[in-house]
Design a protein around this motif. Structure first.
Motif, PDB file in Angstrom:
ATOM      1  N   ALA A  13       0.820  -1.215   0.000  1.00  0.00           N
ATOM      2  CA  ALA A  13       0.000   0.000   0.000  1.00  0.00           C
ATOM      3  C   ALA A  13       0.853   1.264   0.000  1.00  0.00           C
ATOM      4  N   THR A  14       2.030   1.182   0.598  1.00  0.00           N
ATOM      5  CA  THR A  14       2.907   2.352   0.682  1.00  0.00           C
ATOM      6  C   THR A  14       3.703   2.571  -0.595  1.00  0.00           C
ATOM      7  N   PHE A  20       4.956   7.787  -6.194  1.00  0.00           N
ATOM      8  CA  PHE A  20       4.359   9.034  -6.662  1.00  0.00           C
ATOM      9  C   PHE A  20       5.250  10.223  -6.322  1.00  0.00           C
ATOM     10  N   PHE A  21       5.823  10.233  -5.115  1.00  0.00           N
ATOM     11  CA  PHE A  21       6.674  11.352  -4.702  1.00  0.00           C
ATOM     12  C   PHE A  21       8.102  11.208  -5.229  1.00  0.00           C
ATOM     13  N   PHE A  25      11.609  13.263  -8.884  1.00  0.00           N
ATOM     14  CA  PHE A  25      13.052  13.390  -8.649  1.00  0.00           C
ATOM     15  C   PHE A  25      13.840  12.457  -9.569  1.00  0.00           C
ATOM     16  N   LEU A  26      13.316  11.265  -9.784  1.00  0.00           N
ATOM     17  CA  LEU A  26      13.985  10.337 -10.696  1.00  0.00           C
ATOM     18  C   LEU A  26      13.967  10.890 -12.117  1.00  0.00           C
ATOM     19  N   TYR A  27      12.856  11.514 -12.490  1.00  0.00           N
ATOM     20  CA  TYR A  27      12.773  12.082 -13.833  1.00  0.00           C
ATOM     21  C   TYR A  27      13.742  13.260 -13.998  1.00  0.00           C
ATOM     22  N   LEU A  28      13.823  14.121 -12.973  1.00  0.00           N
ATOM     23  CA  LEU A  28      14.791  15.217 -13.016  1.00  0.00           C
ATOM     24  C   LEU A  28      16.213  14.683 -13.144  1.00  0.00           C
TER      25      LEU A  28
END
Length: 271
Positions: A13-14, A20-21, A25-28
């Motif tokens: 669930a986490t 999502f958060f 940052f991974l994309y940046l």
């Protein structure tokens, strides 16, 4: 044995929330490692990773100076906000100064769009000689975040037992002494949590910083990052590198101050 499935379901669930958060940052990070042509191919990860964007970003703009400006302005503005809000909120809630209408006006003032105040503040800063200065930004952010700080500090003051203040008043303590020596130590977690939040708001603000600063000596990081966008070409790789370099100090501060933020907000939620 029963705890294993529970932990497994909790992890499942986490995971989407963490993803999502973490995804932005991974994309940046991925974009900061791409060439200009690689950015346009649509792939998430770079096909030919390169570190050229990082030194190029620091050469193209004064990133370190922007970060220093953001840190100085946000910390001073957060301190000013607390210094203005704490005695004001105490006076309105405990001393009944201004009645209920004053607290309502304080909170409702945050509902107006910030752009409404852009032109009046511009001429006010120009007339006072504070245009294109860090002092001007500190004053604007310090006053602009007062409604937020008031909204955050109010629950802490209301949940504080008034009998403690009454006992101090019987012993001869005045309102200022009660506030500084009794109220502040008791609601210190709430003050720290509020300070962190208003500081982050000041650090991330873009509209006023872009309108009231014109030189590298006063520009904050959000404005500095926008300089990578040209008329016809956007340097996405350099912008991503600059963004990661800029948000790193903010997130490190938030990481180390997380326990104070959580304990402060929890302290305000429990009577």
């Amino acid at each position: 044995m029963r705890l294993v499935p529970r932990h497994l379901w909790l992890s499942l669930a986490t995971a989407p929330i963490v993803g999502f958060f973490a995804l932005p940052f991974l994309y940046l990070l991925a974009v900061s490692l791409k060439t200009k042509d690689d950015v346009l191919n649509g792939h998430f990860w770079p096909t030919a990773p390169t570190l050229a964007n990082w030194p190029a970003a620091f050469e193209a703009a004064n990133i370190l100076g922007f970060i220093v400006n953001s840190v100085i302005v946000s910390l001073l503005a957060g301190s000013l906000t607390i210094a203005l809000t704490l005695p004001s909120a105490y006076a309105m809630l405990r001393l009944k100064i201004g009645g209920r209408w004053l607290s309502d006006v304080t909170l409702s003032s945050y509902m107006a769009p910030p752009i409404v105040a852009l032109i009046p503040l511009f001429f006010l800063l120009k007339a006072s000689g504070l245009l294109d200065t860090r002092t001007g930004l500190v004053l604007i952010y310090g006053f602009a975040n007062v409604p937020v700080a008031f909204w955050l500090l109010t629950p802490f003051l209301r949940r504080m037992p008034i009998e403690i203040e009454q006992a101090a008043a019987i012993d001869g303590a005045g309102p200022l002494r009660i506030l500084l020596q009794i109220v502040v130590p008791i609601i210190a977690p709430g003050i720290v949590a509020t300070f962190i939040i208003v500081t982050m708001l000041a650090c991330n603000e873009f509209l006023f910083a872009s309108a009231f600063t014109f030189s590298d000596a006063t520009r904050t990081l959000p404005v500095g990052i926008s300089l990578f966008q040209g008329d016809r070409l956007v340097n996405f790789g350099q912008m991503a590198a600059a963004s990661l370099a800029g948000i790193a100090p903010v997130y490190l501060i938030a990481l180390f101050m997380q326990r104070y933020l959580v304990s402060g907000l929890a302290h305000g939620a429990v009577k």
